[in-house]
Design an enzyme around this catalytic site. Structure first.
Site, PDB file in Angstrom:
ATOM      1  NE  ARG A   3      -3.783   0.630   2.075  1.00  0.00           N
ATOM      2  CZ  ARG A   3      -4.256   1.313   3.128  1.00  0.00           C
ATOM      3  NH1 ARG A   3      -4.145   0.816   4.339  1.00  0.00           N
ATOM      4  NH2 ARG A   3      -4.820   2.473   2.964  1.00  0.00           N
ATOM      5  CG  ASP A   4       3.558   4.500   1.398  1.00  0.00           C
ATOM      6  OD1 ASP A   4       3.380   5.150   0.342  1.00  0.00           O
ATOM      7  OD2 ASP A   4       4.073   4.997   2.422  1.00  0.00           O
ATOM      8  CB  ILE A   5       5.202   0.278  -3.659  1.00  0.00           C
ATOM      9  CG1 ILE A   5       5.076  -1.085  -2.972  1.00  0.00           C
ATOM     10  CG2 ILE A   5       6.356   0.260  -4.664  1.00  0.00           C
ATOM     11  CD1 ILE A   5       6.315  -1.522  -2.220  1.00  0.00           C
ATOM     12  CB  THR A  51       3.592   8.087  -1.610  1.00  0.00           C
ATOM     13  OG1 THR A  51       4.135   7.551  -0.398  1.00  0.00           O
ATOM     14  CG2 THR A  51       4.473   9.209  -2.101  1.00  0.00           C
TER      15      THR A  51
END
Length: 255
Positions: free
Chosen positions: A98-100, A142
């Site tokens: 969920r936050d690559i 992000t």
């Protein structure tokens, strides 16, 4: 152990607890390791393995570092893809990161990549060949890396991470020229924004494979995007084509 769990429940934040519990389950060379944590009175510390070369983001921006060669950028992308493939298909449950983003890909002494930033990762059901969408209750991600389907129904699948890795690939090839752009306009501006440090260093055969897999990762419809296994294989093929071209190319420059 029971007392520790109670203390964690009341002292550490939900994000911290989630990250600690998840990292205790992960064992992969491309995922950052948890060394330990302290949760005594006012001392609340989580200790990760030391990644001496910082984030990929720092190197792409050229902050006090030499520009990364194209082949090394490909190797870093392959390592990140392997880590994500493990999360999606190699653990007991499907894990959606969920936050690559380039800031959450860290580099060790040997410039090998490891995924970090697991505080908002979620786990799916056990042994599901095609994970069902998972509803999430809070907004997180992000800016520029989040897949469009999230904004429609606040549900995510592993293809959410695939979109994010596509943005990472875009950033890797464009460096500081990286632009957040709609997928439908990608074809026209992709080549115009190649990082000057690697322009002329990319073999045409490698470029076609790399550009194709990047664009497929960024497709509007989640189901049309490749799996992380496919992304890993295609990036490995791109590197092989680059290395083969480098052997036969005597002047080291490509059009």
């Amino acid at each position: 152990m029971g007392e520790v769990e109670v203390e964690l429940e009341h002292a550490l934040s939900l994000q911290d607890r989630s990250e600690i519990e998840l990292l205790c389950q992960l064992h992969h060379p491309n995922c950052v390791s948890l060394i330990g944590f302290c949760n005594h009175k006012n001392e609340k510390i989580i200790v990760y393995e030391y990644m001496s070369n910082g984030s990929l983001d720092r190197h792409l921006r050229g902050e006090d570092t030499e520009a990364l060669p194209w082949n090394k950028r490909l190797e870093i992308c392959i390592g990140a893809a392997r880590g994500l493939h493990y999360l999606h298909a190699g653990a007991k449950r499907t894990i959606i990161h969920r936050d690559i983003c380039v800031a959450n890909i860290l580099l060790n002494d040997d410039m090998e990549p490891k995924l970090a930033g697991f505080g908002h990762s979620i786990q799916g059901a056990r042994f599901m060949s095609k994970p069902k969408p998972i509803k999430v209750n809070h907004y997180w991600g992000t800016s520029g890396y989040m897949a469009r389907e999230y904004f429609k129904d606040h549900a995510v699948t592993d293809k959410y991470d695939v979109h994010s890795i596509g943005v990472v690939l875009l950033h890797v090839v464009c460096g500081s020229n990286h632009l957040i752009m709609p997928t439908e306009h990608l074809e026209n501006v992709f080549e115009e924004n190649i990082d000057a440090n690697i322009k002329g260093k990319i073999a045409p055969e490698c470029w076609l494979v790399f550009k194709d897999i990047t664009q497929r990762c960024l497709l509007y419809e989640a189901d049309e995007r490749p799996t992380m296994g496919e992304v890993e294989v295609e990036l490995e093929r791109a590197l092989l084509l680059q290395e083969q071209a480098d052997i036969t190319n005597t002047n080291g420059h490509y059009t």
